[in-house]
Structures are given as structure tokens and as C-alpha cells.
Design an enzyme around this catalytic site. Structure first.
Site, PDB file in Angstrom:
ATOM      1  N   SER A 138      -1.332  -1.708 -12.294  1.00  0.00           N
ATOM      2  CA  SER A 138      -2.233  -1.451 -11.169  1.00  0.00           C
ATOM      3  C   SER A 138      -3.642  -1.955 -11.461  1.00  0.00           C
ATOM      4  CB  SER A 138      -2.258   0.047 -10.839  1.00  0.00           C
ATOM      5  OG  SER A 138      -2.675   0.271  -9.504  1.00  0.00           O
TER       6      SER A 138
ATOM      7  N   LYS B 238       5.283   1.299  -5.989  1.00  0.00           N
ATOM      8  CA  LYS B 238       3.863   1.216  -6.330  1.00  0.00           C
ATOM      9  C   LYS B 238       3.236   2.591  -6.209  1.00  0.00           C
ATOM     10  CE  LYS B 238       0.217  -0.692  -7.661  1.00  0.00           C
ATOM     11  NZ  LYS B 238      -0.028   0.607  -8.300  1.00  0.00           N
TER      12      LYS B 238
ATOM     13  N   LYS C 163      -2.266  -2.504  -2.826  1.00  0.00           N
ATOM     14  CA  LYS C 163      -1.866  -3.678  -3.601  1.00  0.00           C
ATOM     15  C   LYS C 163      -0.543  -4.263  -3.114  1.00  0.00           C
ATOM     16  CE  LYS C 163      -4.268  -2.477  -7.928  1.00  0.00           C
ATOM     17  NZ  LYS C 163      -4.860  -1.173  -7.638  1.00  0.00           N
TER      18      LYS C 163
ATOM     19  N   SER D 193      -3.949   2.705  -4.474  1.00  0.00           N
ATOM     20  CA  SER D 193      -3.397   1.438  -4.963  1.00  0.00           C
ATOM     21  C   SER D 193      -2.157   0.965  -4.222  1.00  0.00           C
ATOM     22  CB  SER D 193      -3.095   1.538  -6.464  1.00  0.00           C
ATOM     23  OG  SER D 193      -4.289   1.486  -7.197  1.00  0.00           O
TER      24      SER D 193
END
Length: 523
Positions: free
Chosen positions: A321, A433, A80, A77
């Protein structure tokens, strides 16, 4: 000239390898930081694994630490970060998705003499209540009967629902929901393309009661549950691969609290049509069935809705997420710039935009926007370049505030870091993140060091076996929060608090410290 030094092991004192200098003075500043990060990364769980780490000081452009910086790895992720930055560049913080109900049919009194079209542009935040408000607007236009059909127009995007390289057995789970220009979210996390399955115990020996929220025929329940006399709820919700049947099985004790889980739907557009048709009926508007169709040009608008702006959507997207949000934004970028709402067009736009943020397109491969695909490949060096250069963009405060914050319990602040690094110098400090797949964990973002400087960092681990080394990523972030610039000295092993239990009932609690919080809805 940087002073060289060596380590020795003093067995009699039981001192760790990194704590005694055999020759020369103890390192200070960045050298001290490197000593401690090397020690963290010497953990046996990383033997044979990829461990890419980069730490940058944006103020001086100095790389304070680098290991396997230019080696590509699966980012999970952390992809992202690229999607969010590109979306802010292309679409802007005020971008909104539009949903309309239109028709070109004449209206004779309360009767619409033709088809009604529900036209979407990818809004992942549409709840059943929003469809109810659209239906209310249609009823307010005086319509009580639609002689034609309710048709869904989802042509704003292409008809490819799942990303390249997505694992087939992820298909039933909410984090791999199909992407469509028309869909429904069952909750305010905006898990579009999913339905909540609620299991309520009845009496011992009888099947539990199973219901759907919102009510829909988009999935067909096969109830194989049993209400037990006692014990712990053990319920499974699993949709058939490629089909609409959802098998709900297992046991739930009589008198227990309801159990809720999610299932994806096969056809989000048909799901939206049914939810809207139910809303129309509730407002006294009769339709003669549903189907697909492209709204004719020049059709008049009977009802419309705008989503929240992107700056607000970025919070559930990044904090929790949300994979679906990433993919919708990729297709929206493709549609906005190239007139094509596809992954191919959107990812081409994304690549162009991150090039403008200093990222080398030759150093990465993205086949989706969420990082769910194991075919994605990025270097930690490029992630830190992105994070560094994003600081200069006018939208940076929106981007920064969307990142999970370590150790903050509020889901919409702490997000996927809410259970990590609590009670340390990183708590309330690290904005980063997370990412996780099988054999992959990543953590990239910002941390304010003890001397007040803001650092950017990226830590990407791939191909580890056995227990997750997530605590090592936390240890790195905590150590960076304690970094004291030129006065820094080696500090030895960093204490990493164990991730908090995610569920309130100890009887059903699971230690999910090895998982990204977004995989576990209880967080």
C-alpha cells in the site's frame, strides 16, 4: 417467491438471535448469507457509523448482499484499486520510468565544459546503487571534471509535492513523502522521498550514534538521544513541519540492537542531486556544485536507467500500500495523456479510464491517487463494479496478483493482509486491498466461495469510534469464503483469529491489529 421468516430469542437455551426460526423454514442460499452478514454488521461498534457492504457474483451479475451500497464514504487505500486499474489501462503493464544524465556542453578530454543534467520522469525505485551505476556510466564516457554544475531537471511533473487534503502532521512520515519527478528510495520497498534514520547505542549516559541511509545532507539531524543502562528502546524520529531538521530523541539501552525509522525529505530533487553527486565523486568525477535547471533540447545522453515494468512495480505498490507509488502513477498518467504531470491532469485521466470500466464518475470524488486524503469519496457499489469489470481486461492477472493475499506470511504475497484471517477458509484465498485512516477501514477484492464461484466484495466502514471493527471485515470475508451457493445455510458467528504480533521481540511487541499493515514497517 422468497420465503419470509422471523427471528426469536430463546433465553433458556442461550441461543443467539439469528439461530432460531420462529416461523417458516430456515433460509438457504443468498438468504442465509444475508442473515449472517446482517448479524456481523449488528455489532455495537458500528452504531452510528457508516457500514457500506456489497457482494456480487460476476458469473450471474447477482448482488448477493447490499447495505449502503450507493452511499459515498472515505475509501482510504481502497482508492488505489482505481489508480492501479487506470494505470494499467493508460500506461500498460510494460510501462517503465526513465532517468537520464544528459548534457549539451562540449567535452575536452576529461573535462566537460558546461552543465550536467540529471533528468527524471518520476521513477520511485531509484536506489543509491542505481545512482552509482549512472555515475559509473558518466565516468566511462571519460569525464573526470564538470566545469559547470550538476543540475536536476524534475520538470516532467509539476512542483506540487503534497496531495490535496493531506494532514499537515503526517508530513514527516514515510507514507506521506513528497512527490517529485526526481527522488531517491532508501530501500527495496521503494519508499521514495525518505531516508532511513539508524540509531545505535553507545555507552550508558552518552548520546546514541545517529546515521542516515543513504548518507545525505537533505535532512539535518538534531540528536537528543541517550544511551540507557537497561530497558526498552523508545526512540522518536520527527522532522520539523516544512523544514529539514529531524529531531531524534528518546532512549536506547546499551548493547541493544540498532533502531531504524524513516523520515521524509523536504526536497526530493535536491536529495537526488546530492546522492548522485556523491556517486560521481566516488567514481572520480568532480562537479562544482548542484542546482536546478531544465535540460536543453537535443542534449546528448551520457547515462540512463529504466525502472522495472509497471507489472512488477504493482507488487510493492499494492501489497504494501505504497502511497507514493499511487501519486507518481497519477501524475505519470496526466503527463502521458495530457502532457501535464499534475494531480489535476492525472485524476482527469483516471476518471476517464474507470468510466470505461463501468464506474460512474458522478458517484465518486478523488483528489489523490492513494486515498491518503480524507476528501476522497467512493461507494462500495462502484468499487465492486470496477473489480467485476477488471476481470475482463487482458491485464487482469497482473492486477489480481498485485493484491494482498489473506494469511500468507511472505510480505510480497500477503502484504497488508499477511497477519489477517490465517487458518480460515479465507487464508490463501482472499485477494483484497486494505485501507485505513482514523475512523476509516476498508477491504475490497475477490474471494472464491466454497462452491467454487468467484465473488467480488467491498466493505467500507467510516466514522466508527473506539476500537477498530477490522475483525468484522475479516468475518465478512471469511463468511464469503464459506458460502455454498444454493445449499448455503446460516452459520452463526464467524470465528476471526486475532491478528498476529508484528515484531519478533516480545518486549517491544505491539498489537497492531487495528492498523493497516502498511502503517507499521515491522510488518
Amino acid at each position: 417467491m422468497r420465503r419470509r421468516w422471523a427471528f426469536g430469542l430463546v433465553l433458556a437455551l442461550g441461543m443467539p438471535l439469528a439461530s432460531v426460526a420462529v416461523s417458516g423454514a430456515a433460509p438457504t442460499g443468498p438468504d442465509a448469507l444475508r442473515v449472517d452478514l446482517d448479524d456481523i454488521l449488528a455489532d455495537a461498534r458500528l452504531k452510528g457509523a457508516h457500514a457500506g457492504v456489497v457482494v456480487r457474483d460476476p458469473a450471474t451479475d447477482e448482488v448477493l448482499y447490499s447495505r449502503q451500497a450507493a452511499d459515498r464514504a472515505t475509501p482510504a487505500s481502497n482508492a488505489k484499486l482505481l489508480t492501479a486499474a487506470a494505470a494499467l489501462e493508460v500506461l500498460g503493464p510494460e510501462y517503465r520510468f526513465h532517468t537520464e544524465v544528459v548534457t549539451n556542453a562540449p567535452q575536452l578530454g576529461p573535462v566537460l565544459l558546461g552543465d550536467l543534467y540529471l533528468r527524471g520522469t518520476g521513477d520511485p525505485t531509484l536506489l543509491a546503487t542505481d545512482y552509482d551505476r549512472l555515475a559509473e556510466q558518466v565516468a566511462a564516457a571519460g569525464i573526470r571534471e564538470v566545469r559547470g554544475r550538476l543540475r536536476t531537471d524534475d520538470t516532467w511533473f509539476d512542483d506540487v509535492p503534497l496531495g490535496t487534503g493531506w494532514v499537515w502532521d503526517d508530513e514527516p512520515y514515510y507514507y506521506a513523502a513528497p512527490v517529485s519527478a526526481l527522488t531517491v528510495a532508501p530501500n527495496t520497498d521503494f519508499d521514495a522521498g525518505t531516508v532511513i534514520v539508524r540509531v545505535v547505542p553507545t555507552v550508558e549516559g552518552r548520546p546514541a550514534q545517529v546515521s542516515l541511509d543513504p548518507p545525505t545532507r537533505a535532512v539535518r539531524i538534531d540528536n537528543r538521544t541517550t544511551t540507557s543502562a537497561e530497558g526498552v528502546a523508545d526512540v522518536s524520529v520527527l522532522r520539523d513541519h516544512g523544514g529539514s531538521r529531524v529531531v531524534v530523541s528518546g532512549t536506547i539501552p546499551a548493547g541493544a540492537q540498532p533502531v531504524e525509522d524513516f523520515t521524509t525529505v523536504v526536497d526530493p530533487s535536491a536529495y537526488a542531486a546530492e546522492v548522485f553527486a556523491r556517486a560521481l565523486a566516488a567514481h572520480g568525477v568532480v562537479v562544482r556544485g548542484t542546482g536546478e535547471g531544465t535540460a536543453p533540447g537535443g542534449a546528448r545522453v551520457l547515462a540512463e536507467r529504466q525502472s522495472m515494468p509497471l507489472r512488477e512495480l504493482l507488487v510493492p505498490f499494492m501489497k504494501l500500500s505504497n502511497n507514493g507509488h499511487a501519486e507518481v502513477l497519477v501524475k505519470a498518467m496526466g503527463r502521458e495523456v495530457r502532457g501535464e504531470g499534475s494531480w489535476a491532469a492525472g485524476l482527469a485521466v483516471l476518471t476517464e479510464q474507470v468510466r470505461g470500466l463501468g464506474v460512474d464518475p458522478q458517484a465518486l470524488r478523488l483528489v489523490d491517487g492513494s486515498g491518503l486524503s480524507t476528501m476522497d469519496s467512493v461507494t462500495p457499489e462502484q468499487l465492486t463494479v470496477l473489480l467485476d469489470n477488471a476481470r475482463e481486461r487482458p491485464w487482469f492477472p497482473v492486477f489480481y496478483d498485485s493484491l494482498p493475499v489473506a494469511g500468507v506470511a511472505d510480505r510480497m504475497v500477503g502484504g497488508t493482509l499477511r497477519n489477517r484471517m490465517g487458518g480460515t477458509a479465507a487464508a490463501g484465498n482472499v485477494h483484497a486491498k486494505t485501507g485505513s485512516l482514523t475512523g476509516v477501514i476498508s477491504l475490497s477484492g475477490y474471494v472464491t466461495a466454497a462452491d467454487g464461484r468467484e465473488l467480488v466484495f467491498s466493505v467500507v466502514f467510516n466514522d466508527f469510534l473506539g476500537s477498530s471493527p477490522q475483525d468484522l471485515q475479516d468475518a465478512i470475508a471469511i463468511r464469503l469464503a464459506a458460502y455454498d451457493g444454493a445449499a448455503d445455510q446460516p452459520r452463526g458467528r464467524v470465528r476471526v483469529p486475532r491478528a498476529r504480533v508484528l515484531q519478533d521481540d516480545p518486549a517491544t511487541s505491539v498489537d497492531e491489529s487495528a492498523l493497516e499493515c502498511s502503517w507499521v514497517k515491522a510488518c
